[in-house]
Scaffold this motif. Structure first.
Motif, PDB file in Angstrom:
ATOM      1  N   TYR A  20       0.927  -1.023  -0.085  1.00 13.11           N
ATOM      2  CA  TYR A  20       0.191   0.181   0.078  1.00 13.11           C
ATOM      3  C   TYR A  20       1.180   1.016  -0.115  1.00 13.11           C
ATOM      4  CZ  TYR A  20      -3.589  -2.831   1.251  1.00 13.11           C
ATOM      5  OH  TYR A  20      -4.493  -4.565   0.837  1.00 13.11           O
ATOM      6  N   VAL A  21       2.221   1.271   0.537  1.00 12.52           N
ATOM      7  CA  VAL A  21       2.685   2.602   0.581  1.00 12.52           C
ATOM      8  C   VAL A  21       3.794   2.480   0.268  1.00 12.52           C
ATOM      9  CG1 VAL A  21       4.199   4.257   2.136  1.00 12.52           C
ATOM     10  CG2 VAL A  21       2.008   2.792   3.042  1.00 12.52           C
ATOM     11  N   THR A  22       3.731   2.663  -1.544  1.00  9.94           N
ATOM     12  CA  THR A  22       5.069   3.101  -2.497  1.00  9.94           C
ATOM     13  C   THR A  22       5.172   3.371  -3.011  1.00  9.94           C
ATOM     14  OG1 THR A  22       3.707   2.147  -4.300  1.00  9.94           O
ATOM     15  CG2 THR A  22       4.045   0.315  -2.836  1.00  9.94           C
ATOM     16  N   ALA A  23       6.442   4.496  -4.204  1.00 13.05           N
ATOM     17  CA  ALA A  23       6.254   5.154  -4.304  1.00 13.05           C
ATOM     18  C   ALA A  23       5.503   5.496  -5.491  1.00 13.05           C
ATOM     19  CB  ALA A  23       7.963   5.588  -4.694  1.00 13.05           C
ATOM     20  N   GLU A  24       5.455   4.379  -6.606  1.00 13.80           N
ATOM     21  CA  GLU A  24       3.813   4.648  -6.971  1.00 13.80           C
ATOM     22  C   GLU A  24       2.431   4.857  -7.075  1.00 13.80           C
ATOM     23  OE1 GLU A  24       8.295   2.444  -8.131  1.00 13.80           O
ATOM     24  OE2 GLU A  24       5.926   1.614  -6.538  1.00 13.80           O
ATOM     25  N   ALA A  25       2.135   4.502  -5.175  1.00 15.20           N
ATOM     26  CA  ALA A  25       1.001   4.974  -5.294  1.00 15.20           C
ATOM     27  C   ALA A  25       0.568   6.462  -4.504  1.00 15.20           C
ATOM     28  CB  ALA A  25       0.427   4.165  -3.511  1.00 15.20           C
ATOM     29  N   ILE A  26       2.246   6.908  -4.130  1.00 11.67           N
ATOM     30  CA  ILE A  26       2.011   8.183  -3.802  1.00 11.67           C
ATOM     31  C   ILE A  26       2.501   9.451  -4.867  1.00 11.67           C
ATOM     32  CG2 ILE A  26       3.824   9.587  -2.478  1.00 11.67           C
ATOM     33  CD1 ILE A  26       4.609   7.957  -0.225  1.00 11.67           C
ATOM     34  N   TYR A  27       2.670   8.110  -5.873  1.00  8.18           N
ATOM     35  CA  TYR A  27       3.024   9.154  -7.451  1.00  8.18           C
ATOM     36  C   TYR A  27       1.381   9.371  -8.045  1.00  8.18           C
ATOM     37  CZ  TYR A  27       7.980   9.063  -8.170  1.00  8.18           C
ATOM     38  OH  TYR A  27       9.388   8.881  -7.425  1.00  8.18           O
ATOM     39  N   GLY A  28       0.808   8.240  -7.774  1.00  8.68           N
ATOM     40  CA  GLY A  28      -0.749   7.586  -8.348  1.00  8.68           C
ATOM     41  C   GLY A  28      -1.302   9.079  -8.011  1.00  8.68           C
ATOM     42  N   THR A  29      -1.298   9.454  -6.112  1.00  6.09           N
ATOM     43  CA  THR A  29      -2.400  10.109  -5.546  1.00  6.09           C
ATOM     44  C   THR A  29      -1.593  11.783  -5.945  1.00  6.09           C
ATOM     45  OG1 THR A  29      -2.328   8.392  -4.127  1.00  6.09           O
ATOM     46  CG2 THR A  29      -2.576  10.577  -3.410  1.00  6.09           C
ATOM     47  N   LEU A  30      -0.905  11.653  -5.829  1.00  7.36           N
ATOM     48  CA  LEU A  30       0.019  12.704  -6.406  1.00  7.36           C
ATOM     49  C   LEU A  30      -0.486  13.682  -7.671  1.00  7.36           C
ATOM     50  CD1 LEU A  30       3.540  13.291  -4.692  1.00  7.36           C
ATOM     51  CD2 LEU A  30       1.269  14.757  -3.754  1.00  7.36           C
ATOM     52  N   LEU A  31      -0.481  12.508  -8.642  1.00 11.07           N
ATOM     53  CA  LEU A  31      -0.841  12.397 -10.280  1.00 11.07           C
ATOM     54  C   LEU A  31      -2.542  13.169 -10.217  1.00 11.07           C
ATOM     55  CD1 LEU A  31      -0.381  12.684 -12.951  1.00 11.07           C
ATOM     56  CD2 LEU A  31      -0.518   9.591 -12.993  1.00 11.07           C
ATOM     57  N   ILE A  32      -3.456  12.203  -9.753  1.00 11.89           N
ATOM     58  CA  ILE A  32      -4.441  12.753  -9.839  1.00 11.89           C
ATOM     59  C   ILE A  32      -5.356  14.122  -8.614  1.00 11.89           C
ATOM     60  CG2 ILE A  32      -5.517  11.310  -7.684  1.00 11.89           C
ATOM     61  CD1 ILE A  32      -7.169  11.764 -11.333  1.00 11.89           C
ATOM     62  N   CYS A  33      -4.542  14.501  -7.411  1.00 10.28           N
ATOM     63  CA  CYS A  33      -4.641  15.491  -7.762  1.00 10.28           C
ATOM     64  C   CYS A  33      -3.816  16.872  -8.350  1.00 10.28           C
ATOM     65  CB  CYS A  33      -4.063  15.595  -5.915  1.00 10.28           C
ATOM     66  SG  CYS A  33      -4.482  14.301  -4.418  1.00 10.28           S
ATOM     67  N   ALA A  34      -3.721  16.462  -8.834  1.00  7.06           N
ATOM     68  CA  ALA A  34      -2.809  17.269  -9.558  1.00  7.06           C
ATOM     69  C   ALA A  34      -3.607  17.749 -10.613  1.00  7.06           C
ATOM     70  CB  ALA A  34      -1.654  17.078  -9.898  1.00  7.06           C
ATOM     71  N   VAL A  35      -4.124  16.439 -11.222  1.00  5.81           N
ATOM     72  CA  VAL A  35      -4.552  16.570 -12.529  1.00  5.81           C
ATOM     73  C   VAL A  35      -6.392  17.438 -11.729  1.00  5.81           C
ATOM     74  CG1 VAL A  35      -6.649  15.880 -13.961  1.00  5.81           C
ATOM     75  CG2 VAL A  35      -4.045  14.368 -13.870  1.00  5.81           C
ATOM     76  N   LEU A  36      -6.407  17.661 -10.372  1.00  9.97           N
ATOM     77  CA  LEU A  36      -7.933  17.801 -10.129  1.00  9.97           C
ATOM     78  C   LEU A  36      -7.591  19.536  -9.850  1.00  9.97           C
ATOM     79  CD1 LEU A  36      -9.128  15.112  -7.723  1.00  9.97           C
ATOM     80  CD2 LEU A  36     -10.384  15.980  -9.533  1.00  9.97           C
ATOM     81  N   ALA A  37      -6.446  19.775  -9.249  1.00 12.46           N
ATOM     82  CA  ALA A  37      -6.638  20.928  -9.391  1.00 12.46           C
ATOM     83  C   ALA A  37      -6.086  21.660 -10.649  1.00 12.46           C
ATOM     84  CB  ALA A  37      -4.183  21.192  -8.311  1.00 12.46           C
ATOM     85  N   ALA A  38      -5.429  21.044 -11.280  1.00 12.94           N
ATOM     86  CA  ALA A  38      -5.590  22.119 -12.521  1.00 12.94           C
ATOM     87  C   ALA A  38      -6.050  22.249 -13.390  1.00 12.94           C
ATOM     88  CB  ALA A  38      -4.219  21.437 -13.443  1.00 12.94           C
ATOM     89  N   ALA A  39      -7.394  21.290 -13.112  1.00 13.69           N
ATOM     90  CA  ALA A  39      -8.860  21.068 -13.917  1.00 13.69           C
ATOM     91  C   ALA A  39      -9.732  21.933 -13.059  1.00 13.69           C
ATOM     92  CB  ALA A  39      -8.859  19.903 -14.512  1.00 13.69           C
ATOM     93  N   ASP A  40     -10.126  22.803 -12.245  1.00  9.53           N
ATOM     94  CA  ASP A  40     -11.197  22.795 -11.278  1.00  9.53           C
ATOM     95  C   ASP A  40     -12.414  23.543 -12.132  1.00  9.53           C
ATOM     96  OD1 ASP A  40      -9.907  25.679 -11.675  1.00  9.53           O
ATOM     97  OD2 ASP A  40      -9.336  26.238  -9.413  1.00  9.53           O
ATOM     98  N   ASP A  41     -11.977  23.843 -12.790  1.00 12.13           N
ATOM     99  CA  ASP A  41     -13.755  25.032 -14.562  1.00 12.13           C
ATOM    100  C   ASP A  41     -13.845  23.925 -14.970  1.00 12.13           C
ATOM    101  OD1 ASP A  41     -12.734  26.896 -12.539  1.00 12.13           O
ATOM    102  OD2 ASP A  41     -11.698  28.350 -14.091  1.00 12.13           O
ATOM    103  N   GLU A  42     -13.273  22.387 -15.330  1.00 10.59           N
ATOM    104  CA  GLU A  42     -13.845  21.633 -16.197  1.00 10.59           C
ATOM    105  C   GLU A  42     -15.224  21.310 -15.654  1.00 10.59           C
ATOM    106  OE1 GLU A  42     -12.151  21.713 -19.480  1.00 10.59           O
ATOM    107  OE2 GLU A  42     -11.238  23.078 -18.311  1.00 10.59           O
ATOM    108  N   PRO A  43     -14.942  20.392 -16.461  1.00 10.59           N
ATOM    109  CA  PRO A  43     -16.813  19.382 -16.277  1.00 10.59           C
ATOM    110  C   PRO A  43     -15.549  17.944 -15.487  1.00 10.59           C
ATOM    111  CG  PRO A  43     -17.063  19.970 -18.435  1.00 10.59           C
ATOM    112  CD  PRO A  43     -15.906  20.700 -17.898  1.00 10.59           C
ATOM    113  N   GLU A  44     -16.488  17.611 -14.462  1.00 14.82           N
ATOM    114  CA  GLU A  44     -16.725  16.548 -13.343  1.00 14.82           C
ATOM    115  C   GLU A  44     -16.150  15.134 -15.127  1.00 14.82           C
ATOM    116  OE1 GLU A  44     -19.389  17.822 -12.580  1.00 14.82           O
ATOM    117  OE2 GLU A  44     -18.469  19.223 -11.255  1.00 14.82           O
ATOM    118  N   SER A  45     -17.094  14.860 -15.855  1.00 11.62           N
ATOM    119  CA  SER A  45     -16.784  13.403 -16.274  1.00 11.62           C
ATOM    120  C   SER A  45     -15.247  14.695 -17.357  1.00 11.62           C
ATOM    121  CB  SER A  45     -17.527  13.795 -17.505  1.00 11.62           C
ATOM    122  OG  SER A  45     -17.690  14.908 -18.532  1.00 11.62           O
ATOM    123  N   GLU A  46     -14.623  15.353 -17.566  1.00  6.40           N
ATOM    124  CA  GLU A  46     -13.783  15.434 -18.381  1.00  6.40           C
ATOM    125  C   GLU A  46     -12.222  15.564 -17.684  1.00  6.40           C
ATOM    126  OE1 GLU A  46     -12.812  18.733 -21.313  1.00  6.40           O
ATOM    127  OE2 GLU A  46     -14.990  18.907 -21.509  1.00  6.40           O
TER     128      GLU A  46
END
Length: 171
Positions: A20-46
């Protein structure tokens, strides 16, 4: 150099750390959060499609790199393409497992199970919470006292927030 027996994870701690605590899991979590943070004005589906696609692309790229580097002779034994590919897919799985909670929340917002704005903020917050939990588990694996585990978790979450903020600012 070997690790002293007292520092080697055992039992549940070994499972928690290796699965559960792997570098890849941390990267994956940061990646989705970064996508969310960068796309706050986009529709949820996009945002959902972009986040899932980015997770798969990074997983594939990481698995590919591991496959190439682990193929050949490793520790005196021959490792073929199939063995290296299976090892790489397993090793890289954190890119797909790390962002599961934020993706599920975002999916609920996409299908109007919950309000889109609530889903967006809940998904982003859950990503940070996942990072905090990983920091706590990492401290627990080291055998730290509970309060040091919690402090480590908070520090991990704060570093995650800094990375997410930097991504949002420079995107």
């Amino acid at each position: 150099m070997s690790t002293p027996n007292a520092l080697r994870p055992r039992g549940l701690r070994l499972l928690a750390r290796n699965e559960y605590v792997t570098a890849e899991a941390i990267y994956g979590t940061l990646l989705i959060c970064a996508v969310l943070a960068a796309a706050d004005d986009e529709p949820e589906s996009e945002v959902l499609i972009t986040g899932v696609a980015a997770s798969f692309v990074f997983w594939f790229a990481h698995a590919f790199a591991i496959t190439i580097t682990r193929r050949g002779v490793v520790d005196g034994r021959r490792v073929g393409l199939r063995g290296a590919s299976l090892d790489a897919a397993y090793h890289s799985a954190g890119f797909l497992t790390g962002p599961i909670i934020p993706i599920l929340i975002l999916t609920a917002g996409t299908f109007d199970v919950i309000d889109g704005t609530v889903a967006y903020w809940a998904a982003l917050s859950s990503g940070v919470a996942v990072l905090v939990a990983m920091g706590i588990v990492a401290g627990w694996e080291l055998g730290l006292r509970w309060y040091r585990c919690v402090l480590g978790g908070i520090a991990t979450g704060l570093v995650g927030l800094v990375i997410i903020t930097l991504k949002a600012i420079f995107d």
